[in-house]
Design a protein around this motif. Structure first.
Motif, mmCIF file in Angstrom:
data_model
loop_
_atom_site.group_PDB
_atom_site.id
_atom_site.type_symbol
_atom_site.label_atom_id
_atom_site.label_comp_id
_atom_site.label_asym_id
_atom_site.label_seq_id
_atom_site.Cartn_x
_atom_site.Cartn_y
_atom_site.Cartn_z
ATOM 1 N N ILE A 154 103.338 62.507 92.269
ATOM 2 C CA ILE A 154 102.547 61.342 92.680
ATOM 3 C C ILE A 154 103.278 60.087 92.219
ATOM 4 C CG2 ILE A 154 100.393 60.076 92.186
ATOM 5 C CD1 ILE A 154 99.118 62.959 92.075
ATOM 6 N N ALA A 155 103.359 59.095 93.099
ATOM 7 C CA ALA A 155 103.990 57.830 92.719
ATOM 8 C C ALA A 155 102.975 56.990 91.954
ATOM 9 C CB ALA A 155 104.459 57.090 93.967
ATOM 10 N N ALA A 156 103.310 56.642 90.722
ATOM 11 C CA ALA A 156 102.445 55.772 89.914
ATOM 12 C C ALA A 156 103.304 55.075 88.871
ATOM 13 C CB ALA A 156 101.342 56.582 89.237
ATOM 14 N N ASP A 157 102.976 53.823 88.611
ATOM 15 C CA ASP A 157 103.717 53.009 87.661
ATOM 16 C C ASP A 157 102.735 52.535 86.597
ATOM 17 O OD1 ASP A 157 104.950 50.671 86.428
ATOM 18 O OD2 ASP A 157 106.396 50.749 88.072
ATOM 19 N N LEU A 158 103.165 52.554 85.338
ATOM 20 C CA LEU A 158 102.266 52.163 84.241
ATOM 21 C C LEU A 158 101.777 50.720 84.344
ATOM 22 C CD1 LEU A 158 104.017 53.834 81.169
ATOM 23 C CD2 LEU A 158 101.815 54.471 82.157
ATOM 24 N N SER A 159 102.496 49.901 85.129
ATOM 25 C CA SER A 159 102.131 48.485 85.196
ATOM 26 C C SER A 159 101.135 48.176 86.320
ATOM 27 C CB SER A 159 103.384 47.632 85.373
ATOM 28 O OG SER A 159 103.994 47.975 86.606
ATOM 29 N N LEU A 208 96.376 52.550 78.189
ATOM 30 C CA LEU A 208 94.945 52.375 78.495
ATOM 31 C C LEU A 208 94.644 52.736 79.949
ATOM 32 C CD1 LEU A 208 94.152 49.124 76.464
ATOM 33 C CD2 LEU A 208 93.620 51.500 75.861
ATOM 34 N N ARG A 209 95.577 52.427 80.832
ATOM 35 C CA ARG A 209 95.435 52.802 82.253
ATOM 36 C C ARG A 209 95.313 54.326 82.393
ATOM 37 N NH1 ARG A 209 98.794 48.665 83.941
ATOM 38 N NH2 ARG A 209 97.297 47.425 85.102
ATOM 39 N N VAL A 210 96.192 55.036 81.702
ATOM 40 C CA VAL A 210 96.199 56.504 81.787
ATOM 41 C C VAL A 210 94.923 57.079 81.165
ATOM 42 C CG1 VAL A 210 97.413 58.595 81.021
ATOM 43 C CG2 VAL A 210 98.716 56.637 81.865
ATOM 44 N N LEU A 211 94.508 56.537 80.008
ATOM 45 C CA LEU A 211 93.301 57.046 79.340
ATOM 46 C C LEU A 211 92.049 56.811 80.184
ATOM 47 C CD1 LEU A 211 93.996 56.020 75.621
ATOM 48 C CD2 LEU A 211 94.064 58.332 76.593
ATOM 49 N N LYS A 212 91.961 55.639 80.829
ATOM 50 C CA LYS A 212 90.797 55.358 81.694
ATOM 51 C C LYS A 212 90.749 56.333 82.857
ATOM 52 C CE LYS A 212 90.252 50.485 80.547
ATOM 53 N NZ LYS A 212 91.079 49.268 80.609
ATOM 54 N N ALA A 213 91.919 56.562 83.486
ATOM 55 C CA ALA A 213 91.973 57.498 84.623
ATOM 56 C C ALA A 213 91.584 58.905 84.168
ATOM 57 C CB ALA A 213 93.374 57.497 85.227
ATOM 58 N N ALA A 214 92.050 59.300 82.982
ATOM 59 C CA ALA A 214 91.738 60.628 82.441
ATOM 60 C C ALA A 214 90.236 60.756 82.162
ATOM 61 C CB ALA A 214 92.539 60.886 81.169
ATOM 62 N N ASP A 263 97.556 49.827 88.812
ATOM 63 C CA ASP A 263 96.477 50.824 88.868
ATOM 64 C C ASP A 263 96.703 51.913 89.913
ATOM 65 O OD1 ASP A 263 95.083 49.566 86.841
ATOM 66 O OD2 ASP A 263 93.908 48.304 88.216
ATOM 67 N N ALA A 264 97.481 51.596 90.944
ATOM 68 C CA ALA A 264 97.628 52.508 92.086
ATOM 69 C C ALA A 264 98.138 53.883 91.652
ATOM 70 C CB ALA A 264 98.579 51.901 93.108
ATOM 71 N N GLY A 265 97.474 54.919 92.165
ATOM 72 C CA GLY A 265 97.962 56.296 91.958
ATOM 73 C C GLY A 265 97.395 57.013 90.754
ATOM 74 N N VAL A 283 105.955 59.830 88.971
ATOM 75 C CA VAL A 283 107.273 59.191 88.911
ATOM 76 C C VAL A 283 107.100 57.803 89.529
ATOM 77 C CG1 VAL A 283 108.877 61.165 88.874
ATOM 78 C CG2 VAL A 283 107.815 60.506 91.021
ATOM 79 N N ARG A 284 107.943 56.860 89.125
ATOM 80 C CA ARG A 284 107.786 55.511 89.680
ATOM 81 C C ARG A 284 108.114 55.495 91.167
ATOM 82 N NH1 ARG A 284 109.235 53.110 84.311
ATOM 83 N NH2 ARG A 284 111.413 53.525 84.747
ATOM 84 N N SER A 285 109.057 56.361 91.551
ATOM 85 C CA SER A 285 109.414 56.453 92.970
ATOM 86 C C SER A 285 109.563 57.919 93.345
ATOM 87 C CB SER A 285 110.728 55.723 93.218
ATOM 88 O OG SER A 285 111.372 56.272 94.351
ATOM 89 N N LEU A 286 109.012 58.296 94.518
ATOM 90 C CA LEU A 286 109.064 59.707 94.946
ATOM 91 C C LEU A 286 110.492 60.152 95.268
ATOM 92 C CD1 LEU A 286 105.793 59.953 97.092
ATOM 93 C CD2 LEU A 286 106.196 60.859 94.802
ATOM 94 N N ASN A 287 111.425 59.184 95.336
ATOM 95 C CA ASN A 287 112.844 59.556 95.539
ATOM 96 C C ASN A 287 113.364 60.421 94.404
ATOM 97 O OD1 ASN A 287 112.543 57.684 97.518
ATOM 98 N ND2 ASN A 287 113.747 56.075 96.529
ATOM 99 N N ARG A 288 112.656 60.415 93.279
ATOM 100 C CA ARG A 288 113.181 61.140 92.113
ATOM 101 C C ARG A 288 112.768 62.613 92.092
ATOM 102 N NH1 ARG A 288 113.926 57.522 86.834
ATOM 103 N NH2 ARG A 288 115.658 58.977 86.685
ATOM 104 N N GLU A 289 111.968 63.033 93.072
ATOM 105 C CA GLU A 289 111.490 64.427 93.065
ATOM 106 C C GLU A 289 112.636 65.434 92.997
ATOM 107 O OE1 GLU A 289 108.956 67.715 95.672
ATOM 108 O OE2 GLU A 289 108.469 65.605 95.930
#
Length: 348
Positions: free
Chosen positions: A67-72, A114-120, A74-76, A40-46
């Protein structure tokens, strides 16, 4: 799908966990016994995501982690993909209103996948199921009578709106990555048409807003727009089938239930099935000239004008044949949408 212990040691990452399709994917994965991580972009949404799952009948407990991660950025992402066998990549950048240049939509969409595919790939994930869209299949074509299928791609030209262009280019970039840099990573895509079905919370799709606006009486008539429809529960089911079925490797799957419908068909279904809740629904066509005229100053009319009288029928024969997918009728999805809006008190 019933809970099985076979899946209990298998972990799946679902990106963008607060979204309409993503929540249903999480719901069905938990029911099938998987462990799930979601970004999620922010853990407040859990709490909100857990509430939606609860509305859908699932207490996820410690089988779900966030896990907090944003498509824009690399973090997370490395942490998110770690120890996962599969990734269901549903998250996509929010369509921008009032963007200056189409690249503001296209570049984040392409870079995000591409960020998600590289991490995968780096985490040794077996397969990614990527939620693409009918927008990458059926826009910008010459008028046709045959249904669209998985071999069709939206052409990249000036007639195609930026959002559909971003969907097409990001899916093409994903396939190119798998081919040239994917290593052993497998991919399948699910390309849904307009998604309806029971709403679990405040975050839902554009198709739901159409039904909501009809029930609110905001639509004073039906523009001559044709759209395929599919129930969100069946979209999630197709993601799970594409995740594990060997036949899905390297394939695209259109998700549509039966024949496409005109806006007036949807209005008539609501009138027929919802009694007094549909009192404000207008079941009559708006002439095309009126929409073209309104498009001169109204941004919504401007978006829909090019879609008038376009046949958007598509076929899900491939998903049915290869994966045994069997979606419920579109009418059922429309009625389920409306009933859930009534239950949540959104429509009174």
């Amino acid at each position: 799908m019933t809970t099985t212990n076979l899946n209990s040691n298998t972990q799946v990452l679902v990106t963008g966990g607060s979204g309409f399709i993503a929540v249903y994917c999480i719901l069905q994965l938990i029911e099938a016994g998987y462990k799930v991580k979601t970004t999620v972009r922010s853990l407040n949404r859990e709490a909100e995501v857990r509430d939606m799952l609860k509305t859908g009948g699932v207490e996820a407990g410690d089988r779900l982690s966030f896990i907090a991660a944003d498509l824009s950025a690399d973090a997370g992402w490395a942490e998110a993909a770690e120890d996962c066998t599969y990734v269901i990549h549903v998250a996509s950048p929010t369509p921008l209103k009032g963007y200056k240049h189409e690249d503001e939509m296209i570049i984040p969409a392409r870079e995000g996948v591409l960020r998600v595919l590289k991490a995968a790939r780096d985490a040794g994930v077996k397969r990614v199921v990527f939620t693409s869209a009918f927008g990458a299949v059926g826009f910008g074509h010459k008028p046709r009578t045959t249904p669209f299928n998985e071999n069709d791609w939206t052409p990249i030209n000036d007639k195609v709106p930026a959002y559909q262009k971003s969907k097409t280019l990001s899916e093409k970039a994903a396939w190119e990555f798998i081919k040239t840099e994917g290593g052993g990573l497998e991919m399948a895509t699910v390309n849904p048409v307009a998604v309806a079905g029971p709403v679990l919370g405040p975050d839902y799709s554009h198709s739901i807003q159409l039904i909501q606006n009809m029930l609110f009486g905001k639509l004073k008539g039906c523009p001559r727009i044709n759209t395929g429809l599919v129930d969100v529960r069946d979209v999630a089911d197709l993601h799970l089938r594409a995740m594990t079925n060997p036949a899905a490797k390297g394939q695209r799957f259109l998700a549509i239930s039966g024949e496409s419908l005109w806006t007036i068909d949807i209005a008539q279904i609501l009138k027929r099935r919802l009694g007094h809740y549909a009192d404000k629904v207008t079941a009559k066509n708006v002439p095309n000239w009126l929409i073209h005229l309104t498009a001169l100053w109204n941004p919504t009319a401007k978006v829909i004008a090019p879609m008038l009288d376009q046949n958007m029928n598509a076929t899900s024969e491939k998903a049915r044949r290869l994966l045994g997918w069997s979606p419920r009728p579109a009418e059922e999805a429309i009625v389920a949408t409306a009933e859930s809006l009534i239950q949540l008190g959104i429509v009174k």
